[in-house]
Design a protein around this motif. Sequence first.
Motif, short mmCIF file in Angstrom:
data_model
loop_
_atom_site.label_atom_id
_atom_site.label_comp_id
_atom_site.label_asym_id
_atom_site.label_seq_id
_atom_site.Cartn_x
_atom_site.Cartn_y
_atom_site.Cartn_z
N VAL A 72 0.88 -1.17 0.00
CA VAL A 72 0.00 0.00 0.00
C VAL A 72 0.91 1.22 0.00
CG1 VAL A 72 -1.82 1.26 1.21
CG2 VAL A 72 -1.75 -1.25 1.35
N TYR A 73 0.67 2.12 -0.89
CA TYR A 73 1.50 3.33 -0.96
C TYR A 73 0.63 4.56 -0.79
CZ TYR A 73 4.73 -0.01 -3.07
OH TYR A 73 5.52 -1.11 -3.32
N THR A 74 1.19 5.56 -0.15
CA THR A 74 0.50 6.84 0.01
C THR A 74 1.38 7.93 -0.60
OG1 THR A 74 1.51 7.30 2.14
CG2 THR A 74 -0.55 6.04 2.17
N GLY A 75 0.90 9.15 -0.49
CA GLY A 75 1.60 10.27 -1.11
C GLY A 75 3.06 10.40 -0.72
N ALA A 76 3.36 10.07 0.52
CA ALA A 76 4.74 10.22 0.99
C ALA A 76 5.70 9.38 0.15
CB ALA A 76 4.82 9.81 2.46
N GLY A 110 -12.40 12.39 -5.75
CA GLY A 110 -11.74 11.44 -6.63
C GLY A 110 -10.23 11.59 -6.65
N HIS A 111 -9.73 12.64 -5.99
CA HIS A 111 -8.29 12.87 -5.89
C HIS A 111 -7.63 11.60 -5.32
CE1 HIS A 111 -5.20 16.27 -5.06
NE2 HIS A 111 -4.59 15.17 -5.45
N PRO A 112 -6.63 11.04 -6.01
CA PRO A 112 -6.01 9.82 -5.50
C PRO A 112 -5.20 10.07 -4.24
CG PRO A 112 -4.94 10.52 -7.54
CD PRO A 112 -6.12 11.43 -7.34
N VAL A 113 -5.42 9.22 -3.24
CA VAL A 113 -4.80 9.41 -1.93
C VAL A 113 -3.84 8.27 -1.60
CG1 VAL A 113 -5.34 9.47 0.53
CG2 VAL A 113 -6.70 10.82 -1.06
N ALA A 114 -4.21 7.06 -2.01
CA ALA A 114 -3.37 5.89 -1.73
C ALA A 114 -3.65 4.85 -2.78
CB ALA A 114 -3.67 5.34 -0.33
N VAL A 115 -2.76 3.87 -2.87
CA VAL A 115 -2.97 2.80 -3.83
C VAL A 115 -2.68 1.46 -3.16
CG1 VAL A 115 -0.65 3.11 -4.80
CG2 VAL A 115 -2.37 1.90 -6.14
N VAL A 116 -3.58 0.52 -3.40
CA VAL A 116 -3.42 -0.82 -2.84
C VAL A 116 -3.06 -1.77 -3.99
CG1 VAL A 116 -4.60 -2.73 -1.67
CG2 VAL A 116 -5.09 -0.35 -1.02
N VAL A 117 -1.98 -2.54 -3.76
CA VAL A 117 -1.51 -3.48 -4.78
C VAL A 117 -1.73 -4.89 -4.24
CG1 VAL A 117 0.45 -4.16 -6.21
CG2 VAL A 117 0.25 -1.79 -5.42
N ALA A 118 -2.38 -5.72 -5.04
CA ALA A 118 -2.72 -7.06 -4.54
C ALA A 118 -2.60 -8.08 -5.66
CB ALA A 118 -4.13 -7.06 -3.97
N THR A 119 -2.72 -9.34 -5.26
CA THR A 119 -2.53 -10.41 -6.23
C THR A 119 -3.72 -10.58 -7.16
OG1 THR A 119 -3.34 -11.90 -4.51
CG2 THR A 119 -0.95 -11.76 -4.80
N ASP A 120 -4.88 -10.09 -6.76
CA ASP A 120 -5.97 -10.08 -7.74
C ASP A 120 -6.84 -8.85 -7.53
OD1 ASP A 120 -8.49 -10.56 -6.45
OD2 ASP A 120 -8.39 -12.71 -6.77
N ARG A 121 -7.67 -8.57 -8.55
CA ARG A 121 -8.38 -7.29 -8.52
C ARG A 121 -9.42 -7.26 -7.42
NH1 ARG A 121 -9.97 -6.04 -14.16
NH2 ARG A 121 -9.30 -7.95 -15.11
#
Lengths: 776, 161, 281
Positions: A72-76, A110-121
Motif C-alpha cells: 500500500v503506498y501513500t503520497g509520501a 476522486g483525488h487519489p490518496v493511496a494505492v493498494v496493490v494485490a494479487t488479484d483485482r
Amino acid sequence: MASVITEQEKLIGKGIKRKEDPRLITGTATYVDDMQLPGMHHACIVRSPYAAANIKSIDIKAALETPGVVAVYTGAAVKDVGPVPCGASLPGLRVPHHHILAQDRVYFVGHPVAVVVATDRYIARDGADLVEVDYDVLPAVADPEKALADGAPAVHPQWPDNVAFNFHQENGEVEKVFAEAEVVVKQRITSQRLIPSSMETRAVLAEYRSGEKALTIYSSSQIPHLLRTLVAGMLGVPEHKLRVVVPEVGGGFGSKLNVYAEEALMGWIAMKTGKPVKWIESRRENFLTTIHGRGHVDYYEIAAKKDGTITGIRLKLIQDLGAYHQLLTPAIPTLSVLMMPGLYRCQTICADIVGVFTNCVPTDAYRGAGRPEATHGIERMVDMLAAELKMDAAELRLKNFIQPGEFPFASATGLTYDSGDYAKPLKKALDIVNYMGLREQQRKARAEGRWMGIGMSTYGEICAFGPSPATPAGGWESASVRIEPSGKITVHTGVSPHGQGEETTFSQIVADELGVDFNDVVVLHGDTAIVQYGIGTFGSRGTAVGGTALYFALQELKAKIKRFGAMLLDTDSVVYEEGRCACRKTGNSVSLAEIAGASYRAMKLPPGTEPGMMATYFWEPPNFTFPFGAHIVVTEVDKETGVVTIQRYVAVDDCGKILNPLIVAGQVHGGVAQGIGQSLYEHGIYDDNGQLLTGEFMDYAIPKITMMPWIESEHTETPSPVNPLGVKGVGEAGTIGCSPAVVNSVVDALSPLGVRHLDMPLSPEKIWKVLQGGQA
Amino acid sequence: MMIAIMRRAIAVTINGKRHSNEVEPRLLLIHYLRDVLGLTGPHIGCETSICGACTVLVNGKAIKSCTMFAVQANGADVLTIEGLASDGNLHPIQNAFWEEHGAQCGYCTPGMIMASKQLLDRNASPTEEEIRHGLEGNLCRCTGYQHIVNAVKSAAAKMGA
Amino acid sequence: MIAHPFDYLTPKSLPEALLLLADPDAKALAGGMSLIPMMKLRLAAPAKLVDLRGVPGLTSISEESGRLKIGALATHFDIESSRLVRAKCPLLAMAAAHIGDVQVRNMGTIGGSIAHADPAADYPAALQALEATISIAGVGGTRAVSAAEFFVDTFTTAVGPGELVVEVSVPVEAAGTGTSYQKCLQPASGFAIVGVAARLQAVSGNISMARIGVTGLSGCSFRANGVEALLESGSDPQAAAAAIANGIDANSDIHASAEYRLHLARVYAAKAIRAALAAAR
C-alpha cells in the motif's frame, strides 16, 4: 454499405470496409484489460470523498494485513515523482504542483490518496476499503463564477482569487466599433461541463524488467510517444528505457490526449515491486477523475450595422479549469478565442479569458476542444442578431460569410483560413430541407398551436493540428513505409488511431500511390519500440497530417523504386504504374516484389543508392486546415412536457477531399451524437460541496440508440491547399456543427413566446419552465 | 468485513465447450469469462448494468454478464462473441457490422452484436423502431448508432434470404 | 465493480429456501438486477445469498378462478411476452415491457423487482391499479397482501424478515376494461420519472370503475383514489388527472424538481386515462 474492391481500381474516395473490423467483430482485439502478464498484480486506488480537505492521517495497517495485499503506498512514498505535466504555457500561468498521489491536502472528489496493490483485482478492491483516511474537511467551490466572487474558498491557498491566468486578445478598433454600432446584442452563454465517456475507461498495465532496467507501460492513450517522453521525465527513467504500447483503444474523444497520474503511478509501482501491475479505471472513477470537457461561461457582445453587417465581436470567457492543469487544460479556451469570428468576415474582435480554479476534476480537450464552445457562441449570437434585426438567419449568414475569392483569408484572430466556399453547404442544406417550404409548414404549425422550430448553424473549425509553432509539443507527424523483400508493405504511422479507421484509409493511400493490393499493406501504430516518434491522434489530424506524412514517404519511396527499376531494366527512363516499373522504350517491366527483392539482395545498387526499400518522412504542416459546413435541425417542442423532439437533422459537411465516405459518415454521425448529447441531455453537475451528482451512467445520459434521430449526412468537397491529399479532417465536425443548430431550432420554436436564448442542455423541465413563464 | 468463503465448483458450457472451475461466489460472470477463461471478447464498460458491453447469451437469452455471478451460470449454456462465427465463417450479423461500418473503436461491438443476435432471434425482420428498442441496453459513444441500425437491417435481410 | 465476499446457497425447495432466509445475514437472490449492482457499488453487502432459481414452481404463469397467478421468479420478458398475460391482463405486460432494457428484462423477475420496491420502478403502478394480491411465504405459512398494503415506503415492503414473495395474483380483465401504462422515463437510467397506470371500465363513455396507480412521483407507489373518484363520478379525464398531485409530497432530484414531477404526473395521468378509455371501447 461498403464498396467492393476490384483490382487496379483507385481506392481513394471509395467506402472500403475497414481492415480493423475483423478483430473487433470477433471479439479478438486486444485492449489493455485483455492482457495478463505472468505474476501480474492489480492496483486499486483510494480516492478522496471530499472536494477539499486536509489529510490528517492515513492508516494502511488493516489493508496491508489483508492476505493477498502486496503493498500500500501513500503520497509520501511518491512525493519525489515529478508532477503530472501541463504542456500548455500562457504568460503568468499559475501551475499548481500536481503530485501523482495527494500529499497533505485533496482538491477534488476522486483525488487519489493511496494505492493498494494485490494479487488479484478483488483483493485489491477489498484492501482499498480498509485504508482509513482521516480528513479535515474544508470549504470547497465548484462553480467558476462563485469561485471568482469575494470571499470564495481558495482552491489553492496560495492563490486566494482562484485565478489561474488572464488572457487577452484583440484586433481592430474595438471601442470605436462598439460605440458606433447601430445595433449591439449581448448574451451570457454557457457550455456546460461534459463527461467524455469513452466506452473503454482508462487502463494501464506496467511491467519492469530489472535486468535491463526497462519499463514498459501499456496504456489506453491517444498519444503514445508524448506519454513516453513525459512519463519518463516524471519517473526519472531514461526515455530509451521506457516503452509505451497502446493496444486497441476503446474511444478517447480527447480524454486520452493526456498524461494521467495513474500512468506514472503504475510505472512507479512496477519498478518498486518488480512485478507487472494493472489498473483498470472503474466507470465511477472515469466520471470523477478523467478530464471533463467544456465548462464555459461566456459573455458575448456582437456589434452590427442595421443591414446586418457584423462589425465587432466581444467576449469575456470564464473557463472552469478544475483543480489542476492536465496536459492542455489552460490552452483549450484559447482555441475558442481563435475560432470566435466563425465563418464571418468581421475583423474587430476582443476577447478576455479568465481561467478559474474550482474544486472539480480538470477540464481539458473533449471532442472539438474549444471550437464547439466558440461555434456555439457565435452561431447563437448571429441568430440573436437576426432576430433583433428581423432578418432571416440564413440571409444574415450569407451576407457576412467570407467569400470564395478571399482565400487564403487572414482572420481577426491571426489565423489564415485555407480554403472555403461557405455558402455552398448552407445552400445545399437549405435545398435539402426545402427551407421556404419548411417556413411555410412552421407558419401552419404555429397557427395550430404547435411549437415547431427550424435552426441552423454554419460552422468553421481549426483542424489538422497543426503547425508546430502553434502546438505545445510539435504539430508535425511521421510515417515510415517499408516494402518487404516479398513486396508486401508495412507502414508505421506516428498517429494513434482508436476508432478513426486509419489502418484502412492509410492502406487506401498506399494502394493507390504504389498500385498495390489493399490487402498487401499493414499499418502499425501505437508502440514506441517499433514506431518512429509521432505526435498522436487528436484535433482531426490523423489523416490530414499523418496521412500526408505517409503520402510524402511514399513519394520518396517511389523515386527509389524507380531507381532500382531502371537499374533492373537497364534503362534510364522508367514509369511506375500499377505496381510495376516499365521501360518507356522497350515496354519491359519488373514488379514491385522483384524490385524490393533486388533492393535487399543488393547484388547491384543504382548509383548513390542504399540497399533496402524504406522511407521515413516527418511532415511539418504549413498551416491548419479549416473544415466547415452547415447543419439544419427541425424540432418540435411538446407544449405539455417541454420535451424536444428532433424531427429532421441535415448535416452538410465540407471536410475537404473525402478518402472513405463510409468512414466519414461514421465520424459525422458520432460527432452529431455527442453534439445532441450536449444539446439535450448531458450535464456534469457538481453540487456546492463539489460532489459530482452525475457520477454514473444511471444519472448522466449519453445518447442511447432510442434517443438519436436519423442523420441525413451530405457533403461538399473543397480541397485543402495545405496538403497534397486535399483533406481537412472530420473527427470533430459533427459535434461542432450540432449544438448551435439544435439550440437555434428550439429557440426558433419558442420565439413567439419571446424566447431569445436558452442554455444547454435543453432539458424538458427547463423548457417547461420557459413555457410556464413565457420568457427565458 | 473479511470472511473466509468456500469456493464453489461450477460447470458451464461456453461456446459449446464445457468448463469446470472452482470460483469465489462473488466472481462476476464477466470476470470468469475474461480473467479465468481468457474470453476477452465481452467487455466491461460500467458497473451499473447500463452499457451492455458485457452482453452474452445465457441459455439463449441476452444478459449483462457484469450483473451475474459466475455461480449463477452453473449448468448453463453460454454463447459469447467468440463463439458466434462457425468453422471460420463470420455470422451474418458480424459480416453486416463489417459491411455497414457498424464499429468504430469496437469496444461496444461484441455486446452490440450479441444483443442484435437476441433481437433477430426473436424478430427476424424488425423495423427501425424495433431495432432501436431492441438495442437500447447497449451504449455506443462512437457511431451515433446509425450504421448499427443499418447493419442489423442488412443482417436481417441476409438471414431471411 | 466488485462485491464484498458472500456465501452462495442454492436451496432446492421453498421450505429449504425459507429456512436459509431465516438467517438475518441472508438475502434472497432472484434475477439480481437490483441487488447485484448495489452489491457491486458496495451499497449492499449480504453475507449470504440465497439463489431462488433452483426452487421449483416459482416461474409459472397460469390462470386460475378468474385470476392470473404469476410466479415470483417469472422474468419481465416472460411476462411481457406471455400470450396469457397479454390477452388477459395487458396492463401487467405493458408495465413489464417498459422496464429497463432487453437484457434486464431477460434476467429480472417480478418478485425481485417488487420486493426491492424502488420508488421509480414500473410494476408498482400497474399492481396498484390492478389491485394485485401478493403472496408472501414465511416459515409459518403463506399470507396474501394487497398491493396497497405491500408497498410501504421507499425500498420498504410488507415482506418481513425471513419472508419471500412467491406469487403475484392479478385479475383477468373483464370485457369492457381498458388499461394503459404511461411513463416519462429518466433518459439515463430508464427508470420512471413518473409512471401512471390507468385501468377503467366504461359503458358508452361512462366510467363505472377507475383504478389509477402511480409510480416515481413520491417515495412510494400509490393508488390515486381522488382521481378514481372523480372519474367514477363523471369528471372528464383532464380534470380528474389534475387531482393526481393533490396532497402529494413529490420527489425532487436533478432529473425533475417536485414541481415538474407533479406537473408530469398530471400530464401522464391524463395520457393514461385517455389511452385506457380508448382501449375500453
